[in-house]
Design an enzyme around this catalytic site. Sequence first.
Site, PDB file in Angstrom:
ATOM      1  N   SER A 129      40.277  47.045  39.165  1.00 39.01           N
ATOM      2  CA  SER A 129      40.529  47.063  37.780  1.00 39.01           C
ATOM      3  C   SER A 129      40.089  48.716  37.652  1.00 39.01           C
ATOM      4  O   SER A 129      39.405  49.363  38.097  1.00 39.01           O
ATOM      5  CB  SER A 129      39.389  46.238  36.883  1.00 39.01           C
ATOM      6  OG  SER A 129      39.383  46.791  35.612  1.00 39.01           O
ATOM      7  N   TYR A 159      30.818  43.383  36.482  1.00 38.17           N
ATOM      8  CA  TYR A 159      32.408  43.536  36.757  1.00 38.17           C
ATOM      9  C   TYR A 159      32.717  44.828  37.089  1.00 38.17           C
ATOM     10  O   TYR A 159      33.616  44.856  38.316  1.00 38.17           O
ATOM     11  CB  TYR A 159      33.231  43.376  35.321  1.00 38.17           C
ATOM     12  CG  TYR A 159      34.612  43.077  35.394  1.00 38.17           C
ATOM     13  CD1 TYR A 159      35.243  41.859  35.922  1.00 38.17           C
ATOM     14  CD2 TYR A 159      35.667  43.997  35.248  1.00 38.17           C
ATOM     15  CE1 TYR A 159      36.472  41.783  36.031  1.00 38.17           C
ATOM     16  CE2 TYR A 159      36.617  43.857  35.118  1.00 38.17           C
ATOM     17  CZ  TYR A 159      37.444  42.793  35.793  1.00 38.17           C
ATOM     18  OH  TYR A 159      39.041  42.646  35.807  1.00 38.17           O
TER      19      TYR A 159
END
Length: 250
Positions: A148, A160
């Site tokens: 990401s 994350y």
Amino acid sequence: MEFSGVRALVTGGARGMGRCFVEQIQAGGGAVAFCDVDGEAVAATADALHAPGFACDVSQEASVQRFYDEASAAIGVPNVLINNAGITRDGLFMKAHPETGEPVMMDVNRWQQVIDVNLTGPFLCTRAFAAGAFRAKNPESVVVNLSSISRAGNAGQLNYSAAKAGLVADTVVWAKELARYGVRVGAIAPGFIRTPMTEGMKPEALAKVAAGIPLRRLGEPTEIWLAIRFVIECGYFTGRVVEVDGGLVL
Ligand code: NAP
């Protein structure tokens, strides 16, 4: 790799981008099996797409090995792995309690769940995949990791960001270590893509995000698929990240 010879595993394939990847592999003439954590969602997608689907939690070693074995029995020894399953559990690392003024810290569960699914998951899946490809003497195999743009470090996404940055580091290590066994490894770093993951955001927040993207819109799962297809087909690509984010830099 010739696309017609693809035998792919897709994790998190019941919904969102994973489901799109399953459909695109089928449309391109490849064989594909997928897994997802929710057994009902797996059954519904398997029925709808006529694709072999298996319930599996990618963060659990035995569950992953079972998926690998069942999927191999269904489509043959896989030569493509798409590490797509992922979760978010966003929150600030520290904030002041509105009443007491005391520091409120990210709890360990919120940290660990994301590391387990987004980092340990690809480790376990790539381990089963690479061992199987080695035993079967696959001439060429490809691993594609869904990272990401948050890997650069996004406020509110400590867990994350750490997992997605770790996954890029693992992409490089695997590329270096596994090249001699015919395995190429690439990562895709999407920006904001229209899936159930982003549909969970408030419409005002999504509109604000879109306004900050040079191309002024969220991406589509099919646009991420184009990058994955490139990694699969380009025999000289390994150890690198393809960013597909509409020009957004965090
Ligand atoms: P999604 O719509 O939430 O789909 C992810 C799928 O993975 C869901 O079906 C989910 O099941 C499944 N899953 C969750 N935990 C799992 C586990 N332990 N084992 C197996 N499957 C599990 O997400 P997406 O937006 O398609 O994202 C796909 C990948 O791209 C993720 O790795 C994500 O981090 C990455 N990504 C997405 C975006 C974006 O804007 N959407 C941007 C950058 C990167 P449940 O729904 O039941 O949890």
